[in-house]
Design an enzyme around this catalytic site. Structure first.
Site, PDB file in Angstrom:
ATOM      1  N   CYS A  21      29.293  36.294  31.792  1.00 34.46           N
ATOM      2  CA  CYS A  21      29.974  36.903  32.946  1.00 34.46           C
ATOM      3  C   CYS A  21      29.273  38.164  33.440  1.00 34.46           C
ATOM      4  CB  CYS A  21      31.425  37.221  32.590  1.00 34.46           C
ATOM      5  SG  CYS A  21      32.425  35.747  32.285  1.00 34.46           S
ATOM      6  N   HIS A  33      36.741  36.390  40.350  1.00 37.41           N
ATOM      7  CA  HIS A  33      35.654  36.418  39.374  1.00 37.41           C
ATOM      8  C   HIS A  33      34.721  35.216  39.490  1.00 37.41           C
ATOM      9  CE1 HIS A  33      33.323  37.150  35.903  1.00 37.41           C
ATOM     10  NE2 HIS A  33      34.089  36.592  34.988  1.00 37.41           N
TER      11      HIS A  33
END
Length: 395
Positions: A86, A339
Site C-alpha cells: 500500500c 484507497h
C-alpha cells in the site's frame, strides 16, 4: 538507523490528483492520463517532453513501465514501475526524488494509480505469494482488528471507550472528507451511525474500514535550486524515509499488536533528516495511513504525536481534528478519500501541496509550516513504512 537525506535539495513544483471513487467511467489508462495532465497543467508552460524520466507505482493495475508509457505515448524515455504494497505511490515518489537529487535528471514525474473496482472484489483481496505455510490466512480487516483489543488491554481502556475512540476517528475523517471535492465519500456521518454499523471483523465495523476505490495522482519534481523557474510556490522535501521490517511480529511472543516497529524506526529517521525534535509541536499537519480506525490510533503514538497509552485521550479531546492542535488527515484520509493502492501515497502528498500553498479550500489550515505523510504496506508485525516531511520554505 541513519540516512544522510536530501533536505531542501529537491522540490515539488506541480501536482495532480483525480477524484477517487467507483470510477466505472474511467480505465486505468484514463486515470493515469488525467492525473498526469492535471499535474503538467499546474505548471505554466510545462510540456510532456520537458520531463526526463518517470516512476509509476501500481500494485495490480499494470506491469512494467509500459503501464504509463503506452497511454501517455511517452517518447522513448525511462519509465520505471515500482510496487511496495500500500506504500507503492510513496515508493514511486521516493525513487523519483532521489533520481533528481543525484543529478541524474533535471525534471521527473512520480505517478501512482490503481483500478480496484474492476477486479470484482469488494476489498483488497489479492493473491498471496508462495510461502512456507507459516503465514496467517487472514483478511486485512481481520489482521488489523487485532490492534483495538490489544491496545485496550495494554492500557486499561474499557470496551465502550475504545469503541468511542474508533468512532471519533472515523467521524473526524468523514467530516474532513465532506469538505474535499475529490473524496470518495463526501458526506458527514453521525457518530451513532458509525458506532452501530455492521461488523466486518472483530470490533471493526463498516465505517472503521478505508474506502476501496479507483484513482491516480502525480507529482513533478525538480532540484530545489531550479524550483522557482517553474512556480513561485514550490514545496520542499525535508525528509524521506522508507524501511522494511524483518516481519517477525507474528512469530514473536513479545509482539503485542500495539505498535508498528517499522513506523517508529522510519519516523525517527525522518525526524533526524529534517531536524525535528518534537513532532507533536513542530509538525503542522499529517496525512497518515488510516486503513482502519485503530491503525490511526496506534500511529499517533508510533509517530510521536502522543505519549504511549495517551493517544486515545488525544483523539477524544479533538487534538487531531481539523481545528485541533495537530490536524490528522485533513483531506479525509484513506477512510473518506479512498484507497486506490498505487495512488494513496501521492494523494497524501497532494494534500501537503494544497495546504502549504493555501489552496485547500474549506479545509485550509491557518499558516501550516511543515507537513508529514505516512504510508504503510503489509500487516501488523510485518510491514513497510514511509514517512515524508515537506515545507513551504527552504532553510
Amino acid at each position: 538507523m541513519a540516512s544522510n537525506g536530501i533536505r531542501d535539495k529537491v522540490a515539488i513544483v506541480g501536482m495532480g490528483c483525480t477524484p477517487f471513487g467507483e470510477r466505472w467511467d474511467r480505465s486505468i489508462d484514463d486515470l493515469l492520463i488525467d492525473a498526469v495532465t492535471d499535474c503538467i497543467g499546474s505548471v505554466p508552460g510545462m510540456e510532456k517532453d520537458d520531463i526526463d524520466a518517470y516512476w509509476v507505482g501500481t500494485m495490480g493495475s499494470g506491469a512494467s513501465g509500459l503501464t504509463l508509457s503506452r497511454p501517455l505515448k511517452i517518447d522513448y524515455k525511462p519509465v520505471t514501475r515500482v510496487e511496495n504494497f500500500c506504500a507503492t505511490g510513496s515508493e514511486a515518489f521516493r525513487n523519483a526524488a532521489y533520481a533528481v537529487a543525484s543529478g541524474a535528471y533535471d525534471c521527473v514525474m512520480a505517478v501512482g494509480g490503481e483500478k480496484l473496482k474492476d477486479t470484482g472484489f469488494s476489498g483488497l483481496v489479492v493473491p498471496a505469494p508462495a510461502n512456507d505455510g507459516t503465514e496467517p490466512e487472514l483478511t486485512a480487516p481481520a489482521m488489523f482488528s487485532l490492534l483495538a483489543p490489544s491496545y485496550a488491554k495494554k492500557y486499561g481502556v474499557d470496551a465502550d471507550t475504545i469503541k468511542e475512540v474508533m468512532t471519533h476517528i472515523a467521524w473526524k475523517n468523514h467530516v474532513n472528507g465532506a469538505k474535499n471535492p475529490r473524496a470518495q465519500f463526501r458526506n458527514e456521518v453521525a457518530k451513532e451511525t458509525i458506532s452501530c454499523s455492521p461488523l466486518v471483523a472483530g470490533q471493526l465495523g463498516i465505517f472503521d474500514c478505508s474506502g476501496v476505490s479507483d484513482g491516480a495522482a502525480a507529482a513533478l519534481i525538480v532540484r530545489a535550486d531550479d524550483a522557482h523557474r517553474y512556480t513561485d510556490r514550490p514545496i520542499y522535501i525535508k525528509a524521506l524515509s522508507f524501511v522494511a521490517g524483518p516481519a517477525e511480529g507474528p512469530l514473536d511472543p513479545a509482539y503485542d499488536y500495539t505498535t508498528f516497529t517499522e513506523v517508529v524506526r522510519c519516523a525517527e529517521d525522518a525526524y533526524a533528516q529534517a531536524g525535528i525534535k518534537d513532532p507533536r509541536t513542530e509538525i503542522s499537519m499529517a496525512e497518515v495511513h488510516d486503513c482502519f480506525t485503530p491503525t490511526e490510533l496506534v500511529l499517533m503514538e508510533d509517530l510521536g504525536f502522543s505519549e504511549r497509552g495517551q493517544g486515545w485521550k488525544d483523539v477524544l479531546e479533538g487534538f487531531f481534528d481539523l481545528g485541533g492542535g495537530l490536524p490528522v488527515n485533513p483531506d479525509g484520509g484513506l477512510k473518506s478519500f479512498g484507497h486506490p493502492i498505487g495512488a494513496s501515497g501521492l494523494r497524501m502528498l497532494f494534500e501537503m501541496w494544497l495546504q502549504l500553498r493555501g489552496e485547500a479550500g474549506e479545509r485550509q489550515l491557518d499558516n501550516p509550516q511543515l507537513g508529514m505523510t505516512h504510508n504503510l504496506g503489509g500487516a501488523p508485525g510485518g510491514c513497510v513504512s514511509f514517512v515524508s516531511i515537506t515545507g513551504a520554505e527552504r532553510d
